[in-house]
Design a protein around this motif. Sequence first.
Motif, PDB file in Angstrom:
ATOM      1  N   PRO A  61       0.803  -1.216   0.000  1.00  0.00           N
ATOM      2  CA  PRO A  61       0.000   0.000   0.000  1.00  0.00           C
ATOM      3  C   PRO A  61       0.838   1.268   0.000  1.00  0.00           C
ATOM      4  O   PRO A  61       1.925   1.316   0.559  1.00  0.00           O
TER       5      PRO A  61
ATOM      6  N   PHE B  81      -9.559  -9.186   7.267  1.00  0.00           N
ATOM      7  CA  PHE B  81      -8.263  -8.530   7.155  1.00  0.00           C
ATOM      8  C   PHE B  81      -7.854  -7.916   8.482  1.00  0.00           C
ATOM      9  O   PHE B  81      -8.618  -7.181   9.097  1.00  0.00           O
TER      10      PHE B  81
ATOM     11  N   ASP C 174      -5.046  -5.991   8.741  1.00  0.00           N
ATOM     12  CA  ASP C 174      -3.971  -5.050   8.418  1.00  0.00           C
ATOM     13  C   ASP C 174      -3.837  -3.944   9.466  1.00  0.00           C
ATOM     14  O   ASP C 174      -2.757  -3.434   9.691  1.00  0.00           O
ATOM     15  N   HIS C 175      -4.964  -3.579  10.069  1.00  0.00           N
ATOM     16  CA  HIS C 175      -4.898  -2.520  11.076  1.00  0.00           C
ATOM     17  C   HIS C 175      -4.197  -3.021  12.335  1.00  0.00           C
ATOM     18  O   HIS C 175      -3.794  -2.240  13.181  1.00  0.00           O
TER      19      HIS C 175
ATOM     20  N   THR D 228     -11.399   2.354   5.767  1.00  0.00           N
ATOM     21  CA  THR D 228     -11.616   1.935   7.148  1.00  0.00           C
ATOM     22  C   THR D 228     -10.677   2.710   8.047  1.00  0.00           C
ATOM     23  O   THR D 228      -9.611   3.150   7.624  1.00  0.00           O
TER      24      THR D 228
ATOM     25  N   ARG E 281      -7.215   3.213   6.161  1.00  0.00           N
ATOM     26  CA  ARG E 281      -6.756   2.391   5.052  1.00  0.00           C
ATOM     27  C   ARG E 281      -7.776   2.376   3.926  1.00  0.00           C
ATOM     28  O   ARG E 281      -8.980   2.404   4.173  1.00  0.00           O
TER      29      ARG E 281
ATOM     30  N   TRP F   9      -9.095   0.297   0.591  1.00  0.00           N
ATOM     31  CA  TRP F   9      -9.101  -1.073   0.072  1.00  0.00           C
ATOM     32  C   TRP F   9      -9.710  -1.086  -1.304  1.00  0.00           C
ATOM     33  O   TRP F   9     -10.666  -0.372  -1.582  1.00  0.00           O
TER      34      TRP F   9
ATOM     35  N   TRP G  64      -9.697  -8.694  -2.185  1.00  0.00           N
ATOM     36  CA  TRP G  64      -9.551  -7.377  -1.596  1.00  0.00           C
ATOM     37  C   TRP G  64      -8.156  -7.190  -1.067  1.00  0.00           C
ATOM     38  O   TRP G  64      -7.578  -8.097  -0.488  1.00  0.00           O
ATOM     39  N   HIS G  65      -7.610  -6.024  -1.279  1.00  0.00           N
ATOM     40  CA  HIS G  65      -6.340  -5.731  -0.636  1.00  0.00           C
ATOM     41  C   HIS G  65      -6.203  -4.246  -0.375  1.00  0.00           C
ATOM     42  O   HIS G  65      -6.846  -3.417  -1.024  1.00  0.00           O
ATOM     43  N   CYS G  66      -5.348  -3.955   0.603  1.00  0.00           N
ATOM     44  CA  CYS G  66      -5.179  -2.577   1.020  1.00  0.00           C
ATOM     45  C   CYS G  66      -4.291  -1.872   0.004  1.00  0.00           C
ATOM     46  O   CYS G  66      -3.223  -2.363  -0.344  1.00  0.00           O
TER      47      CYS G  66
ATOM     48  N   THR H 192      -2.487   3.656   2.886  1.00  0.00           N
ATOM     49  CA  THR H 192      -2.771   3.988   4.280  1.00  0.00           C
ATOM     50  C   THR H 192      -2.536   5.477   4.465  1.00  0.00           C
ATOM     51  O   THR H 192      -1.587   6.044   3.940  1.00  0.00           O
TER      52      THR H 192
END
Lengths: 683, 399
Positions: A17, B304, B306-307, B325, B333, B335, B343-345, B348
């Motif tokens: 990202p 997910f 990721d956070h 989100t 983030r 997505w 799905w992917h981030c 950020t």
Amino acid sequence: MILPSVSGGGGSAPPPPTQVTVPQSGGALGVAWQRGNALTLFPTRFPPLDRSAGGGAAGSSGGQTQPLTLVSWERSLFEPVFRKLINESAQIFIQLQRGVAPGCRDVGRDFYLQISRQYRSVIRDCQELLDGAGADPNTMAVDGTGDTPSVAQSELLYKLELIWNLVEVLVIETRPVSKNGIILPQLVQWCCLHFPEADQKARHVLTENPEQPEMHAHFWDALLLFLIQGRTEQAQKLLRLHSDFGNTEAFGSLDELIRKMPRYSPQLMMSSVDFDFRFKHWQKEVRSRLDEGDFASSHELHRLALVLSGSEEALSEMADKCETWYQWMIGKLLFTQPDVKSYDLSYHAQQAINKFGGLSGMTSLDSILLAVMESDIAQVINELSSTLDNHWFPAHLLDLLYHTDPSAFETNPEDAIAAANACGSLREYLILEYGTCLMSHRSLWQVGALYMDHCPTQGKYRLELLLERIPLDTETKANKIMAMANERGMYSIVGSTCRVMGMQALREKRIGSAMAWALRSQDAQFTTFLADQLLLQYCEEGSFTSADLLDHLGSSMVLSDRLTFLAKYREFHRLCSEEQDFKAAASLLHSLMWSRMAPKYFWVTLLIDALPFVSCQDEVLLSSEQTYELLHCLQEISKDESLPKKQKLLLEEHEPQIRLELSRNLAIALMEEGDEQAITLAR
Amino acid sequence: MYHCETLESHHKDLVHDVSFNWYGNRLATCSSDQSVKIWEWNTDQQSWDCSASWKAHSGSVWKVNWAHPEFGNLIATCSFDRTAAVWEEMPGDSFLLSGTGAPPPSSHGNPNLRTEGDAPAQSHWVKKVTMVDSRTSVTDVKFAPKILGLILATCSADGTLRIYEASDVMNLTNWTLQHEIHTKLPSSCICWNHAIAKFLPPVLAVGSDDATTKGGKVFIYEYHEPSRRWENIETLTSVSDPVHDMAFSPNVGRSFSILGITSKELKIVTLKPKNRDALLSDNPNISERTPFESKYEVKLAGSFNDHKSTVWRICWNFTATILATSGDDGNVRLWKCNYKDNWHCVATLKGDGQSASIRNHPNMTLLKDQSFNNSGMGLNKANANTNANASSFTSGMWK
């Protein structure tokens, strides 16, 4: 933003990202979307906690500022300087879509080449505009770096054009003809076009040392650069300026060799084998002259001859004189493998990159150019999308490539259909992204909509979503949106736009205008409401604000009963004031009430309206039956508890008079009718 | 290239919700200071101006939500004071709104001539109705998709879901409580599904942030026309941690709905109608069966973390292409879903840790990544004097 991974392998990890730092006090951030690529962040606390409950003690943030941060992206195209780029490229895009539309005659390579050149010319135009803006002292950047943003952007456009040109040479121009065609002449031309360094150096030499050009530091460099760009005539001219030319054998010899250098040109109809034979023969001669020591007298001449002979060592040394790996690669190929095929280019490119320090030290530009040479279009688009702020460039480029040769997407020809599908969906993805970006702008949205029309899968849905969110600032804009929606059969948008405009007009108390919108949307409920509003307004003011509209309703009056009544009532007024046809007016008035078309709250007004007709002395305008029916209505309304207070008061005020006049009219009418009957009977 | 602009909200306490209207040219904020503010995008001056600010409740205002403009300029708010309210902008001094508006009131004159000291035109918001049925804090309020009419759903800390309907769209003081549904668990959030097909009955989801029980925390209800009731068609057992926020994706022509759920981690769930034919021939006899059977195939499409911490808020962009989100890690983030539905981030956004001072960064380039220019070996442009390096393209913020 980032595009879906297009590389076939499912295992490929998504790109990491992007990291963005926003000016915001750390801690918990809330988030809300705006229309388009824009977000609002705000500091908050999770989970939400009510502090007023805790005895009113303000928390840590009490009294502090509560800033919102509005983050947006893909906005660079919205700068006025890119307006021309956007509009003109849209025209080219449409031209291309028309050209390839089914039913059109087959378009050939020339058509695509022409489109490609137009795109490039648009990029160059924009670059010039930016250069012009950069020269303007008023727009000088104040960011302290001394470099204006327009210089940077102009440079970027230059690089984009460089990429596009290479794609044009390698994919659009060459590939459809033959994958084994000779490509070097085009590459050389591409190189000449973008690297005028040789000319610059030659110019320096000539202006600074016109007498003894060879004394200038750049003389030999310029000569070498001309040679590796295959510009033999310029090289010869420069060589002849050398003071020793004509005095020394060596110069004449080299001059002759340069002149004799075989050049491949598609116009000559020379076969590849034939050319190869001639070239080898020529290099043999170069080598034999070298061996004979023709150039022993001059180190420089000797080195140039070595380059001509294709000596690995000399070519390798030459790398220092080249700015970029591709310039060197093309120069080298010119003297080692002039009939290089496109499928071999990747190998040579890799070698050149290694020579220049490997890919790790390279920029995205280098890797994109490498990918072009490797014919890895997917990679080209991927790199471009992750590098650029918006999708203008990749969307237009891929669209053109898709139409030129959908299978260009995949180097493996067996998978051509799958590749074409992948290419098609990526093309649509990019165009949708680009169009969506344009549609979030307040004036570019119309251009954006054009792009959606050429996305077969999702375009319509996306356009519908975007169209209904365009702020209806003006009536003109609303009309444009409705026309666009009508053309595409998106009737729900037409209806919705009308209702929103109607509501807006109503809020501003422009009931007539609201009514016009309501009629366009064919919304019966809203129309009824507005008709009521107009009637109430009439009750209060005694006149109509939008008489014009009501007089010209035509068939649309049947949309709502209330509107029909309103139109009829208006007709009643016209009969009275303009046509003076009181008999008809009286009948109409009676029928409006007796048919119960009139809303109850309006009956009082109607009865008062009836007064002049029944108190008319000269003529009986209402028959006994009609009068009787009106009396019936009066009776009904006076007993109605649900009547609004205002109407009730009005009725109380006028009731005795109405009752009196109606009875009197009834009496007169009965008498007259009795007379008539008697006369008829007597006859 | 990300562009940032800071707007001082002038709320005296924490802001709990920010919501844009349908067109994205108006903004509503609500705060623990019990007030609501409305902001207008001023095209001429390219700035957000506060057009109204008022004390809306007698407790923290949790959420604010705009109705579709077809119903006029309406917002709904909900608060710790156990009420929800609907507010309407009254016509008058709102020339900032739009070009079609009434001519600017003479006191303000030409907007271009307005001086700095002038307060922006105040628009006037009137409370149309207060919903006082809840006996606990009202945690969320959402208008239904416009196709259903002017309908409002609220949920409360005691787990009651209420659905109100404006009986007459032209008279907003008259709302009737149509349905009251008890979910048994404290509710934290509510969201309407944007029907993927017109013949499908309305669906909404309620989430609970209850941490004491182990069962599913997301309840999906569907309106059942024959019985005129909202039926619980699904309880997502896959989500057993407290749920803080949810959002259905807008309808973009997909054959299924996507529900984003924030909990200990981000969860993405898809709802696909099981059988279209069965749906079309829905006769009342079938519906008699108990328990009510789900017509949707519910699938967990992704989970997910990721956070790496609790995820609090979620929202979709209206084209349903990007999901945003925010989490306890202080990051927002973004997505995206690729064409294979993975799905992917993709980005950020992180606060820089400094609190508010107004900083604007209008500098923009065509690049979002400097590597393109940060040249190891220069490609010198023909006739422009170049010294391409990263700093020349960016202000310090963006390195």
